[in-house]
Design a protein around this motif. Structure first.
Motif, PDB file in Angstrom:
ATOM      1  N   ILE A   2       4.632   8.555  11.345  1.00 42.86           N
ATOM      2  CA  ILE A   2       3.527   9.434  10.987  1.00 42.86           C
ATOM      3  C   ILE A   2       3.167  10.283  12.200  1.00 42.86           C
ATOM      4  N   LYS A   3       2.901  11.552  11.941  1.00 45.19           N
ATOM      5  CA  LYS A   3       2.515  12.483  12.992  1.00 45.19           C
ATOM      6  C   LYS A   3       1.178  13.096  12.582  1.00 45.19           C
ATOM      7  N   VAL A   4       0.196  13.030  13.476  1.00 45.05           N
ATOM      8  CA  VAL A   4      -1.130  13.553  13.175  1.00 45.05           C
ATOM      9  C   VAL A   4      -1.535  14.553  14.248  1.00 45.05           C
ATOM     10  N   LEU A  54     -10.737  10.234  13.770  1.00 43.26           N
ATOM     11  CA  LEU A  54      -9.392  10.114  13.227  1.00 43.26           C
ATOM     12  C   LEU A  54      -8.940   8.652  13.216  1.00 43.26           C
ATOM     13  N   LEU A  55      -9.156   7.941  14.311  1.00 43.99           N
ATOM     14  CA  LEU A  55      -8.712   6.546  14.389  1.00 43.99           C
ATOM     15  C   LEU A  55      -9.406   5.691  13.330  1.00 43.99           C
ATOM     16  N   LYS A  56     -10.645   6.007  13.031  1.00 47.49           N
ATOM     17  CA  LYS A  56     -11.360   5.293  11.977  1.00 47.49           C
ATOM     18  C   LYS A  56     -10.720   5.576  10.609  1.00 47.49           C
ATOM     19  N   ASP A  57     -10.370   6.838  10.364  1.00 46.70           N
ATOM     20  CA  ASP A  57      -9.766   7.246   9.084  1.00 46.70           C
ATOM     21  C   ASP A  57      -8.313   6.818   8.963  1.00 46.70           C
ATOM     22  N   LEU A  58      -7.642   6.635  10.082  1.00 46.85           N
ATOM     23  CA  LEU A  58      -6.210   6.339  10.087  1.00 46.85           C
ATOM     24  C   LEU A  58      -5.889   5.026   9.384  1.00 46.85           C
ATOM     25  N   LYS A  59      -6.856   4.152   9.283  1.00 45.58           N
ATOM     26  CA  LYS A  59      -6.637   2.852   8.642  1.00 45.58           C
ATOM     27  C   LYS A  59      -6.376   2.980   7.145  1.00 45.58           C
ATOM     28  N   LYS A  60      -6.689   4.138   6.559  1.00 50.17           N
ATOM     29  CA  LYS A  60      -6.462   4.376   5.125  1.00 50.17           C
ATOM     30  C   LYS A  60      -5.013   4.743   4.808  1.00 50.17           C
ATOM     31  N   TYR A  61      -4.272   5.148   5.812  1.00 50.06           N
ATOM     32  CA  TYR A  61      -2.933   5.677   5.606  1.00 50.06           C
ATOM     33  C   TYR A  61      -1.878   4.610   5.894  1.00 50.06           C
ATOM     34  N   PRO A  62      -0.605   4.887   5.584  1.00 50.81           N
ATOM     35  CA  PRO A  62       0.456   3.898   5.804  1.00 50.81           C
ATOM     36  C   PRO A  62       0.446   3.352   7.231  1.00 50.81           C
ATOM     37  N   LYS A  63       0.668   2.078   7.322  1.00 49.95           N
ATOM     38  CA  LYS A  63       0.618   1.401   8.619  1.00 49.95           C
ATOM     39  C   LYS A  63       2.006   1.369   9.246  1.00 49.95           C
ATOM     40  N   GLU A  64       2.293   2.398   9.991  1.00 55.10           N
ATOM     41  CA  GLU A  64       3.564   2.475  10.702  1.00 55.10           C
ATOM     42  C   GLU A  64       3.369   3.275  11.976  1.00 55.10           C
ATOM     43  N   GLU A  65       4.385   3.293  12.803  1.00 59.07           N
ATOM     44  CA  GLU A  65       4.288   3.986  14.080  1.00 59.07           C
ATOM     45  C   GLU A  65       3.711   5.384  13.885  1.00 59.07           C
ATOM     46  N   THR A  66       2.718   5.717  14.726  1.00 62.82           N
ATOM     47  CA  THR A  66       1.996   6.969  14.578  1.00 62.82           C
ATOM     48  C   THR A  66       1.918   7.700  15.908  1.00 62.82           C
ATOM     49  N   GLU A  67       2.119   9.005  15.846  1.00 62.19           N
ATOM     50  CA  GLU A  67       1.961   9.855  17.016  1.00 62.19           C
ATOM     51  C   GLU A  67       0.799  10.805  16.751  1.00 62.19           C
TER      52      GLU A  67
END
Length: 129
Positions: A2-4, A54-67
């Motif tokens: 995932i790229k944000v 963003l880090l708070k919202d990121l928990k809603k998305y797929p749990k995989e390596e994120t940049e």
């Protein structure tokens, strides 16, 4: 992976809300474009608060390596521990961000595009919505 792309945008008027934008991609496919507002923050702390949101919202998305891609060299140095800043507010927020990053059970990496022309243009283009 995932790229944000994330940005915090302050206003010129003190007391006005800050704007937080982020675009989330998984394998090149756009999963989300989010624009939200928060109460006024000092301009030098806007990206800190955007990243926390963003880090708070990121928990809603797929749990995989994120940049996570930011454009804030000062925050990046604070997160890496190489900053010589003595601004207590900024350092406390950077410490809080590190704490939030440690809570993830998968890698979440921060990448700064300062000084990287093409990457900075891509960051800017992705966050124009």
């Amino acid at each position: 992976m995932i790229k944000v792309y994330v940005a915090g945008i302050s206003t010129n008027q003190e007391g006005e809300e800050i704007e937080i934008r982020y675009s989330l991609f998984k394998d090149g496919e756009n999963l989300a474009q989010v624009k939200k507002y928060q109460e006024y923050r000092k301009p030098y702390l806007v990206t800190h608060f955007a990243l926390l949101a963003l880090l708070k919202d990121l928990k809603k998305y797929p749990k995989e390596e994120t940049e996570v891609i930011i454009f804030d060299p000062s925050l990046y140095e604070q997160l890496r521990g190489t900053s010589t800043s003595r601004n207590n507010e900024a350092l406390k927020l950077a410490s809080r961000i590190k704490g939030e990053l440690d809570k993830f059970d998968y890698p979440v990496n921060i990448h700064d595009v300062t000084g990287k022309g093409q990457e900075k243009l891509e960051w800017n283009k992705v966050l124009e919505f």
